[in-house]
Design a protein around this motif. Structure first.
Motif, short mmCIF file in Angstrom:
data_model
loop_
_atom_site.label_atom_id
_atom_site.label_comp_id
_atom_site.label_asym_id
_atom_site.label_seq_id
_atom_site.Cartn_x
_atom_site.Cartn_y
_atom_site.Cartn_z
N VAL A 193 0.86 -1.20 0.00
CA VAL A 193 0.00 0.00 0.00
C VAL A 193 0.89 1.24 0.00
N LEU A 194 1.93 1.21 0.82
CA LEU A 194 2.84 2.36 0.91
C LEU A 194 3.74 2.48 -0.32
N TYR A 195 3.85 1.43 -1.11
CA TYR A 195 4.57 1.50 -2.38
C TYR A 195 3.80 2.39 -3.36
N TYR A 196 2.47 2.24 -3.34
CA TYR A 196 1.63 3.02 -4.24
C TYR A 196 1.28 4.39 -3.68
N PHE A 197 1.18 4.49 -2.36
CA PHE A 197 0.79 5.73 -1.70
C PHE A 197 1.72 5.95 -0.51
N ARG A 198 2.51 6.99 -0.55
CA ARG A 198 3.52 7.21 0.50
C ARG A 198 2.92 7.31 1.89
N THR A 199 1.73 7.93 1.96
CA THR A 199 1.08 8.14 3.25
C THR A 199 -0.41 7.83 3.11
N LEU A 200 -1.09 7.77 4.24
CA LEU A 200 -2.53 7.57 4.23
C LEU A 200 -3.21 8.76 3.53
N ASP A 201 -2.71 9.97 3.77
CA ASP A 201 -3.27 11.14 3.08
C ASP A 201 -3.15 11.01 1.57
N ASP A 202 -2.02 10.46 1.10
CA ASP A 202 -1.86 10.26 -0.35
C ASP A 202 -2.90 9.29 -0.89
N LEU A 203 -3.23 8.27 -0.10
CA LEU A 203 -4.27 7.32 -0.50
C LEU A 203 -5.63 8.02 -0.57
N PHE A 204 -5.95 8.81 0.45
CA PHE A 204 -7.21 9.57 0.44
C PHE A 204 -7.25 10.54 -0.74
N LEU A 205 -6.15 11.24 -0.98
CA LEU A 205 -6.11 12.21 -2.08
C LEU A 205 -6.31 11.54 -3.43
N ALA A 206 -5.69 10.39 -3.61
CA ALA A 206 -5.85 9.66 -4.88
C ALA A 206 -7.30 9.21 -5.07
N ALA A 207 -7.93 8.75 -3.99
CA ALA A 207 -9.34 8.34 -4.07
C ALA A 207 -10.23 9.55 -4.37
#
Length: 199
Positions: free
Chosen positions: A51-65
């Motif tokens: 998960v962290l390979y695709y999104f550096r942080t949890l915020d990056d995951l939220f931002l991508a979504a």
């Protein structure tokens, strides 16, 4: 000497898209607080490091979504409002269940500045695209709004009412909803006639 930026997974990777799908599903089913790197990894049956390979942080995951959903909604605006009854389609769009995800992002934005800034930027673009599409369709269909009611004001009022009814419905509060919906239906019939499903 600065370190090279860490490589991120491809935008169209099946794994990346799966992680975004899971994030969106968790937000819809359990709220944004249910989303975490470990939880998303467990649901996807991958290691948290992936998960962290695709999104550096949890915020990056939220931002991508958020960006993915915003791009999808922006692409829908012209298509949804492009019909003989743009006011009715605006009402349908405003009271769409997909707005539940927007509500979750808005709640998340109260706690994360990056999400708040991104959500506001996308909301501005989305609103302007809706106003432009609605204005164009009203001109094409010859629908004239009452004095003082511009497409922009109508859009804000419709979005606000649709969102409030949807949020209250989710909480189980439906007092006076029938009256409000009846008012909207009467307004739509007056300006656009009966809906296609009523014909």
């Amino acid at each position: 000497m600065t370190a090279a930026p860490r490589r991120m997974g491809a935008e169209n990777s099946k794994t990346r898209l799966l992680l975004l799908d899971i994030t969106e599903r968790l937000m819809l089913e359990e709220g944004y607080a249910a989303v975490g790197v470990r939880r998303v990894a467990r649901e996807a049956e991958v290691a948290p490091a992936l998960v962290l390979y695709y999104f550096r942080t949890l915020d990056d995951l939220f931002l991508a979504a958020l960006r993915r959903r915003a791009d999808q909604e922006l692409a829908r605006v012209d298509r949804v409002l492009d019909g003989p009854q743009p006011l009715r389609m605006l009402w349908t769009l405003s009271s769409h269940p997909g707005n539940t995800l927007t509500t979750e992002f808005a709640a998340l934005a109260n706690h994360r500045k990056a999400i708040r800034a991104e959500l506001a930027a996308h909301a501005d673009r989305y609103r302007e695209a809706q106003v432009a599409a609605l204005t164009r369709r009203l001109a094409e269909t010859g629908v004239e709004l009452p004095d003082g009611l511009s497409p922009a004001v109508l859009l804000v009022l419709t979005n606000a009412l649709g969102r409030i009814l949807m949020m209250e419905n989710t909480m189980g509060m439906t007092t006076r909803h029938e009256e409000a919906v009846a008012f909207v239906e009467d307004f739509l019939k007056r300006y656009e006639g009966a809906s296609a499903s009523d014909a």
